[in-house]
Enzyme design. Structure first.
Site, PDB file in Angstrom:
ATOM      1  N   LYS A   1       0.861  -1.194   0.000  1.00 30.63           N
ATOM      2  CA  LYS A   1       0.000   0.000   0.000  1.00 30.63           C
ATOM      3  C   LYS A   1       0.890   1.234   0.000  1.00 30.63           C
ATOM      4  CE  LYS A   1      -3.980   0.588   2.277  1.00 30.63           C
ATOM      5  NZ  LYS A   1      -5.123   0.606   1.374  1.00 30.63           N
TER       6      LYS A   1
HETATM    7  N1  PPE Z   1      -7.756  -2.921  -2.576  1.00 27.97           N
HETATM    8  C1  PPE Z   1      -7.278  -1.668  -2.522  1.00 27.97           C
HETATM    9  C2  PPE Z   1      -6.659  -1.088  -3.734  1.00 27.97           C
HETATM   10  C3  PPE Z   1      -7.390  -0.955  -1.329  1.00 27.97           C
HETATM   11  O1  PPE Z   1      -6.919   0.278  -1.266  1.00 27.97           O
HETATM   12  C4  PPE Z   1      -8.007  -1.556  -0.212  1.00 27.97           C
HETATM   13  C5  PPE Z   1      -8.152  -0.801   1.060  1.00 27.97           C
HETATM   14  C6  PPE Z   1      -8.484  -2.877  -0.326  1.00 27.97           C
HETATM   15  C7  PPE Z   1      -8.338  -3.527  -1.527  1.00 27.97           C
HETATM   16  C8  PPE Z   1      -9.095  -3.605   0.830  1.00 27.97           C
HETATM   17  O2  PPE Z   1      -8.120  -3.929   1.798  1.00 27.97           O
HETATM   18  P1  PPE Z   1      -8.479  -4.122   3.343  1.00 27.97           P
HETATM   19  O3  PPE Z   1      -8.816  -2.783   3.868  1.00 27.97           O
HETATM   20  O4  PPE Z   1      -7.245  -4.705   3.930  1.00 27.97           O
HETATM   21  O5  PPE Z   1      -9.640  -5.039   3.403  1.00 27.97           O
HETATM   22  N2  PPE Z   1      -8.381   0.568   0.915  1.00 27.97           N
HETATM   23  C9  PPE Z   1      -8.232   1.435   2.056  1.00 27.97           C
HETATM   24  C10 PPE Z   1      -8.110   2.874   1.642  1.00 27.97           C
HETATM   25  C11 PPE Z   1      -9.306   3.562   1.122  1.00 27.97           C
HETATM   26  C12 PPE Z   1      -9.038   5.019   0.854  1.00 27.97           C
HETATM   27  O6  PPE Z   1      -9.911   5.650   0.260  1.00 27.97           O
HETATM   28  O7  PPE Z   1      -7.984   5.541   1.231  1.00 27.97           O
HETATM   29  C13 PPE Z   1      -9.299   1.183   3.106  1.00 27.97           C
HETATM   30  O8  PPE Z   1     -10.301   0.545   2.838  1.00 27.97           O
HETATM   31  O9  PPE Z   1      -9.109   1.622   4.227  1.00 27.97           O
END
Ligand code: PPE
Length: 303
Positions: free
Chosen positions: A156
């Protein structure tokens, strides 16, 4: 966004308005930061952070991918998060840890840049709207491909989110709620900030990490809960036509939680409203985050 009183910055709790950086911060110029998104909920025995340690472990993995040396261990960061929530008196909210390169280097070799770390907490409601959580969102397949070979798709990193931002802006400007991104080979990858699940004939599918989607913690949570509830959950590469012919689709993420998809590219998903397995996933997830579910006490770290 409604500010809270305090921010954790490099080991200290400082006032919200004092958490500032210089304009020559390396991360501002080149996107050299790594971050997390975590949520705290009002659970059975008070405020609890959902899978906090695993999020901080992923932060460390993301930092490793970009050779950033953190001053703080996973334990330091989890402790700091709990302290900050206490200081801010938040009973629930979103938590944003960020590790970034600051001063000491400009140009593409960041070796001498100082690594700074911060944690911010604030109140954040439904990411894709309350209505979306209830009735499902409208999505379109993005014209932007989710990068998979040109950076670490599973880290990330702030800079790589420019790719997701292009997809999100395109979708929203065209009147949709969210984008679905294909990877560079044309396989379904994920949303701009969420993983994706598909239901077909009672079986639950999600793309494997190898397509270049994030190894989502909510993805893992929902797959675990549905499996334990008796559903078959399979990692499988999915194509654009699978989206058209499936029975149900939903997205998962810390911010988005479990959000049903009711439309893809102007076609309804199934009957065009959230299906039974999507609703079951929402219910199980809700029980997990609020501590009603007793099978995974390790997922809740109480403030
Ligand atoms: N894919 C991406 C690209 C992504 O950024 C997230 C989280 C996920 C999948 C889901 O991952 P998890 O949260 O571990 O289940 N995205 C974060 C950021 C959002 C934002 O707008 O900034 C979040 O959900 O917190």
């Amino acid at each position: 966004m409604e500010p809270t009183t305090y921010i954790w910055l490099d080991g200290e709790i400082v006032l919200w308005e004092d958490a500032k950086v210089h304009v020559l911060t390396h991360a501002l110029h080149y996107g050299t930061g790594v971050f997390e998104g975590i949520r705290a909920y009002e659970a059975a025995n008070g405020t609890a952070v959902f899978r906090l340690t695993e999020h901080m472990e992923r932060l460390h993995r993301s930092a490793k991918a970009y050779h950033m040396e953190l001053d703080w261990s996973v334990g330091d960061l989890t402790k700091a998060t709990l302290e900050l929530l206490r200081a801010n008196g938040l009973e629930s909210g979103y938590i944003r840890p960020l590790v970034f390169l600051e001063l000491g280097a400009l140009g593409l070799n960041p070796t001498n840049a100082r690594v700074r770390s911060t944690i911010v907490t604030w109140r954040w409601g439904a990411y894709l709207g309350e209505e979306g959580v209830r009735n499902g969102i409208r999505t379109r397949v993005s014209s932007w491909r989710r990068f998979s070979g040109s950076a670490f798709p599973n880290a990330k990193a702030t800079g790589t989110y420019i790719n997701s931002i292009l997809a999100k802006m395109e979708a929203v400007r065209a009147g949709y709620d969210e984008a679905i991104m294909l990877n560079e080979e044309g396989l379904i990858s994920e949303g701009s900030g969420e993983n994706i699940f598909l239901v077909d004939n009672g079986v639950v599918y999600t793309p494997p990490i190898a397509v270049g989607c994030l190894d989502g913690i909510t993805r893992n949570t929902v797959a675990t809960l549905l499996t334990e509830d008796g559903y078959e959950v399979v990692e499988k590469t999915l194509t654009r036509s699978d989206l058209l012919y499936c029975d149900e689709l939903f997205m998962t993420g810390t911010a988005a939680e479990v959000t049903p998809i009711r439309e893809v590219d102007d076609s309804p998903v199934g009957p065009g409203q959230p299906g039974p397995i999507t609703k079951r996933a929402q219910e199980l997830f809700s029980d997990a985050i609020t501590g009603k579910l007793t099978t995974h006490p390790e997922w809740l770290e109480y403030v």
